[in-house]
Scaffold this active site. Structure first.
Site, PDB file in Angstrom:
ATOM      1  N   SER A 459       0.648  -1.144  -0.072  1.00 38.30           N
ATOM      2  CA  SER A 459       0.061  -0.073  -0.117  1.00 38.30           C
ATOM      3  C   SER A 459       0.890   1.202   0.092  1.00 38.30           C
ATOM      4  O   SER A 459       1.879   1.211   0.363  1.00 38.30           O
ATOM      5  CB  SER A 459      -0.954  -0.110   1.254  1.00 38.30           C
ATOM      6  OG  SER A 459      -0.079  -0.251   2.242  1.00 38.30           O
ATOM      7  N   GLU A 510      -2.776  -0.089  -4.107  1.00 41.52           N
ATOM      8  CA  GLU A 510      -3.904  -0.797  -3.210  1.00 41.52           C
ATOM      9  C   GLU A 510      -4.784   0.371  -2.858  1.00 41.52           C
ATOM     10  O   GLU A 510      -5.333   0.452  -1.880  1.00 41.52           O
ATOM     11  CB  GLU A 510      -3.234  -1.493  -1.895  1.00 41.52           C
ATOM     12  CG  GLU A 510      -2.467  -2.733  -2.000  1.00 41.52           C
ATOM     13  CD  GLU A 510      -2.257  -3.487  -0.951  1.00 41.52           C
ATOM     14  OE1 GLU A 510      -3.044  -3.442   0.192  1.00 41.52           O
ATOM     15  OE2 GLU A 510      -0.871  -4.157  -1.000  1.00 41.52           O
ATOM     16  N   GLU A 631      -0.445 -14.584  14.641  1.00 38.73           N
ATOM     17  CA  GLU A 631      -1.700 -14.266  15.565  1.00 38.73           C
ATOM     18  C   GLU A 631      -2.423 -15.685  16.027  1.00 38.73           C
ATOM     19  O   GLU A 631      -2.977 -15.810  17.063  1.00 38.73           O
ATOM     20  CB  GLU A 631      -2.423 -13.136  15.007  1.00 38.73           C
ATOM     21  CG  GLU A 631      -3.811 -12.906  15.622  1.00 38.73           C
ATOM     22  CD  GLU A 631      -4.516 -11.720  14.844  1.00 38.73           C
ATOM     23  OE1 GLU A 631      -4.026 -10.918  14.428  1.00 38.73           O
ATOM     24  OE2 GLU A 631      -5.756 -11.883  14.862  1.00 38.73           O
ATOM     25  N   CYS A 669       3.920  -9.631   9.282  1.00 37.70           N
ATOM     26  CA  CYS A 669       4.404  -8.624  10.508  1.00 37.70           C
ATOM     27  C   CYS A 669       3.832  -9.019  11.439  1.00 37.70           C
ATOM     28  O   CYS A 669       3.073  -9.977  11.800  1.00 37.70           O
ATOM     29  CB  CYS A 669       3.892  -7.186   9.920  1.00 37.70           C
ATOM     30  SG  CYS A 669       2.229  -7.115   9.445  1.00 37.70           S
ATOM     31  N   HIS A 720       5.785   2.195  11.424  1.00 38.18           N
ATOM     32  CA  HIS A 720       4.872   2.664  12.337  1.00 38.18           C
ATOM     33  C   HIS A 720       4.974   3.999  13.222  1.00 38.18           C
ATOM     34  O   HIS A 720       4.297   4.651  13.931  1.00 38.18           O
ATOM     35  CB  HIS A 720       4.794   1.667  13.421  1.00 38.18           C
ATOM     36  CG  HIS A 720       4.255   0.238  12.902  1.00 38.18           C
ATOM     37  ND1 HIS A 720       4.950  -0.670  12.515  1.00 38.18           N
ATOM     38  CD2 HIS A 720       3.118  -0.234  12.687  1.00 38.18           C
ATOM     39  CE1 HIS A 720       4.485  -1.683  12.001  1.00 38.18           C
ATOM     40  NE2 HIS A 720       3.061  -1.361  12.046  1.00 38.18           N
TER      41      HIS A 720
HETATM   42  N1  GLN Z   1       0.042  -5.416   1.540  1.00 38.32           N
HETATM   43  C1  GLN Z   1      -0.362  -4.884   2.541  1.00 38.32           C
HETATM   44  C2  GLN Z   1      -0.233  -3.264   2.606  1.00 38.32           C
HETATM   45  O1  GLN Z   1       0.828  -2.800   2.240  1.00 38.32           O
HETATM   46  C3  GLN Z   1       0.009  -5.449   3.770  1.00 38.32           C
HETATM   47  C4  GLN Z   1      -0.255  -5.041   5.114  1.00 38.32           C
HETATM   48  C5  GLN Z   1       0.316  -5.791   6.612  1.00 38.32           C
HETATM   49  O2  GLN Z   1       1.044  -6.354   6.337  1.00 38.32           O
HETATM   50  N2  GLN Z   1      -0.562  -5.603   7.604  1.00 38.32           N
HETATM   51  O3  GLN Z   1      -0.865  -2.697   3.127  1.00 38.32           O
HETATM   52 ZN    ZN Z   2       2.815  -5.962   7.499  1.00 37.04          ZN
END
Ligand code: GLN
Ligand code: ZN
Length: 786
Positions: A459, A510, A631, A669, A720
């Site tokens: 994204s 995206e 998760e 992630c 982040h």
């Molecule tokens: N392809 C997604 C993005 O770039 C991956 C997001 C994620 O890992 N949470 O937003």
């Molecule tokens: Zn990620």
């Protein structure tokens, strides 16, 4: 012994827990009132008085609603309100405030709302507390930071204030607090703590402050207090024996303190097996057990039940499906029999949920567009409370199995024969590709990428116009053609930018996705979406999970048009971008009438079709994201193998149908890399990008070249944070990573998608990333260890 007698007398005088009571209730508000109030307050649109008025009104409305649903008696409704996070509340209650936030503590040792938000959200000087997933859910808690000298003390009056306030609104709620053992097991050592310090070293000190809190709540007139100890349901760094000992030293110690309210200890998120007898013997008045994930306790495990009131978590609190009440009633009857056989009182059993209802939306009442047959099978928080009230009242009749309460799920879309036949016909060959060396060579020839190829995770920043166009399209004020054009314009802009920056593998950005799971849910068959089904993810952030109710298949290509349009604009390779099966399951409400692995296979096959269409349309690289792989990992180690088996299989079903020359990427992630490194290898992707800015050393250590022989991109920019990393620091990271991984396998990418970032820092950071890569490419490789 004296204490024991006093306590028994005290408990005998006090009223038992009501017959029906949930572990917790959503706090965001049916109209997301908490989110709206917080965001207005943070942005300075309302002052603190107005903020306090709004949250007060939310609590009043919540208590009134719960009373209406049958939880009007004293202590029947858990006090679930939290301004941000229940773990942060508990940490603040006992003064776990890291030194770096010393300035938020007032002269009297307390921390107000602004101080709480500072810890939760960070300040100009200080990054916030780290956030991580709460057990195996998609809720995030804030990780308390504690050191050997942290001054543990009563630092918040919130629990007493909320309880006193609840008396104004009715009979009074049951104060709820994360228990001392779970709190310290979830905490981490603060920076600078001596080597070998474990937060649990502070257990005795923490328990002393909990005892003060209990005394205050007793003085305020609370008949019951709830301590949540979910850590008992997960395998921990302690052995079971040490855990039993710590339980005795925490909960056991608290049970001995006088004065105190009666104590309910909850153990959500799974069975606690051999710790149950220990907990029952601690001297607390009530113990909750999760009977949906855990089995019914045996008579042996109940041997020490005595006068302890059992709170039976019979209704699944984290799914959206109605409970089969006759089955639940039969289990309740069996539990009564066993409690009696163990010498306890069968009448003392309360009916509850398995976990807090914070993981499901408030109420089905607000949904107007769900298909009626589907809606009839659903229960959100309010409906689940109605279920526990009915079970407790014995208001369940054998005929209910065919009656309105447990509706069979046989409507259209639940079973699609073609989908089932296809899944049944898959063989091992469908999850296999050619050997990596063969693929790598074919991909080298097809793609012609340089060493250390640069790319992003998918994204790009979601600018206002993009979000506005999506919203207008949804509302119908922007027609299909106008929407298509708006997205194409954005894609073209992002492609031009990436070419100008000099990235090697491009993405379309995206823009058409509001959410990486919901987007696929909306375009696949087998899912339904809600209008108001919001669930708190963290703080003021909510997600609206889709409901996966039926057999999943893909009626038409989903992403192919966007990807091929992007590819038509550039000679560089554009990566196709998909969300993987495990992540789609993790972030949706999933049917519970078949094993998760069967559902994952269906999603995997639907994605396989999309991958094939992308490939046929000339897209040479496809990324399938699995950020939620970690998760869903079961809390018990014994169940890991089975989970990893089906999760890996579904990913491989999605990605193994391609030619050798087509390069498959994946992205992870929120991963403690070490825990799932074997699974990542088993995914068999050609390239894996992984979040690592916050745990870099760890990840490089885990990447043993022998064990992980394919492409890997440890993130070099922590997306982040708004901070722009310098080219120099990125280059340093690349040099270290190249020494471990080798130049042929190292990819260069940020930690995660850029959706939430602004353009200014994105452009600057990516410029540094490309510049650093060019520098490092030009240098001779320094051998590892040099
Ligand atoms: N392809 C997604 C993005 O770039 C991956 C997001 C994620 O890992 N949470 O937003
Ligand atoms: Zn990620």
């Amino acid at each position: 012994m004296t204490t024991q007698t006093t306590q028994t007398t005290q408990a005998a005088k006090a009223a038992p827990l009501p017959a029906a009571t949930p572990v917790g209730y959503p706090r965001i508000g049916p109209g997301r009132e908490l989110k709206k109030a917080e965001e207005a307050y943070w942005a300075g649109r309302i002052d603190h008085a107005e903020f306090a008025r709004r949250t007060r009104e939310l609590r009043r409305a919540t208590r009134a609603r719960l009373a209406e649903l049958g939880l009007g008696a004293a202590a029947a409704a858990p006090e679930s309100f939290s301004l941000y996070d229940q773990v942060l509340d508990a940490a603040l209650a006992i003064g776990i405030i890291p030194d770096r936030f010393a300035s938020v503590v007032g002269p009297d040792g307390s921390v107000g709302d602004d101080g709480l938000f500072a810890l939760a959200r960070g300040t100009v000087e200080q990054p916030p507390l780290e956030m991580t997933k709460w057990f195996d859910t998609n809720y995030h808690y804030l990780v308390p930071e504690i050191g050997p000298d942290t001054d543990l003390h009563l630092a918040s009056q919130r629990l007493v204030e909320l309880f006193t306030e609840s008396l104004e609104d009715g009979a009074g709620t049951r104060p709820v607090l994360v228990g001392p053992l779970t709190l310290l097991l979830l905490a981490k050592a603060q920076d600078g703590a001596p080597e070998g310090f474990d937060p649990l070293d502070r257990l005795d000190d923490a328990v002393a402050v909990y005892a003060e809190i209990l005394a205050e709540l007793a003085a305020a007139g609370a008949p019951w207090v709830q301590l949540d100890e979910p850590a008992l349901a997960a395998d921990q760094r302690l052995t079971q024996t040490d855990l039993a000992d710590a339980l005795q030293r925490s909960v056991g110690r608290l049970a001995e303190t006088v004065p105190r309210p009666q104590l309910l200890v909850t153990t959500p998120y799974g069975g606690i097996d051999d710790l149950l007898p220990v907990l029952l013997a601690t001297g607390v008045e009530a113990v909750h057990v999760d009977l949906t994930r855990g089995g019914l306790p045996t008579v042996d495990q109940l041997a020490s039940v005595g006068d302890v009131q059992l709170v039976a978590g019979l209704v699944e609190g984290r799914s959206v499906w109605r409970t089969e009440l006759p089955t639940a009633a039969a289990r309740l009857a069996e539990l009564r029999t066993r409690v009696t056989a163990a010498g306890g009182s069968a009448d003392a059993i309360s009916v509850s949920t398995s976990v807090s209802l914070q993981h499901v939306p408030h109420t089905l009442d607000l949904e107007t567009s769900l298909p009626a047959e589907l809606a009839a099978t659903l229960a959100f928080a309010d409906e689940k409370i109605t279920e526990i009230v009915a079970l407790a009242a014995g208001d369940v009749h054998p005929g209910d199995i065919d009656g309105p309460r447990s509706v069979p799920r046989t409507f259209e879309g639940v079973r699609v024969d073609a989908v089932r036949e296809r899944a049944a016909a898959t063989t091992a060959a469908d999850t296999d590709r050619a050997e990596y060396a063969v693929r790598a060579e074919a991909q080298r020839q097809a793609l012609g990428l340089p060493d250390l190829p640069t790319t992003t995770i998918g994204s790009f920043p979601q600018v206002g116009e993009v979000r506005a166009a999506r919203a207008a399209h949804r509302k119908g004020t922007l027609d299909d053609a106008g929407y298509e054009q708006a997205m194409r314009d954005e894609i073209a802009r992002v492609i031009t930018l990436q070419e100008e920056l000099g990235l090697d593998v491009l993405v379309h950005g995206e823009p058409e996705r509001n959410d990486m799971v919901q987007y696929f849910a909306e375009n696949l068959e087998g899912f339904a979406t809600t209008e108001h089904g919001w669930v708190q993810s963290y703080g003021s952030r909510c997600t609206r999970p889709s409901i996966l109710f039926g057999d999943v298949h893909r009626p038409a290509p989903i992403t192919v048009g966007w990807a091929t349009y992007a590819q038509s604009l550039t000679p560089r390779p554009v990566k196709g971008m998909l969300t993987g099966p495990v992540t789609i399951l993790a972030w949706s409400f999933v049917r519970d009438d078949q094993p998760l692995g069967d559902t994952a296979d269906q999603v995997g096959l639907a994605l396989r079709d999309e991958v094939a269409d992308l490939e046929a349309a000339g897209i040479g690289i496809v990324q399938v994201d699995e950020p939620a792989l970690r998760e869903l990992l079961p809390l018990r180690v014994a169940q890991h193998e089975d989970y990893l088996d089906w999760s890996v299989r579904s990913f491989r079903l999605a990605t193994s149908g391609v030619q050798e020359a087509t390069q498959i990427h994946t992205h992870l992630c929120y991963s403690e890399f070490n825990v799932v490194v074997g699974a990542i290898d088993a995914l068999n992707a050609d390239v894996t990008s992984i979040e690592s800015a916050r745990s870099r050393g760890e990840i490089l250590e885990a990447i043993d070249p022998g064990a992980f022989p394919r492409g890997i991109g440890p993130g070099v920019w922590d997306i982040h944070s708004p901070r722009v990393p310098s080219a120099e620091e990125i280059a340093d990271q690349l040099r270290r990573a190249r020494a471990v991984v080798g130049p042929e396998r190292l990819w260069v990418n940020p930690d995660c998608g850029l959706k939430t970032r602004g353009y200014a820092e994105t452009e600057a950071s990516l410029r540094h990333l490309v510049q650093a890569t060019r520098e490092v490419r030009a240098e001779a490789e320094v051998p590892a260890g040099a």
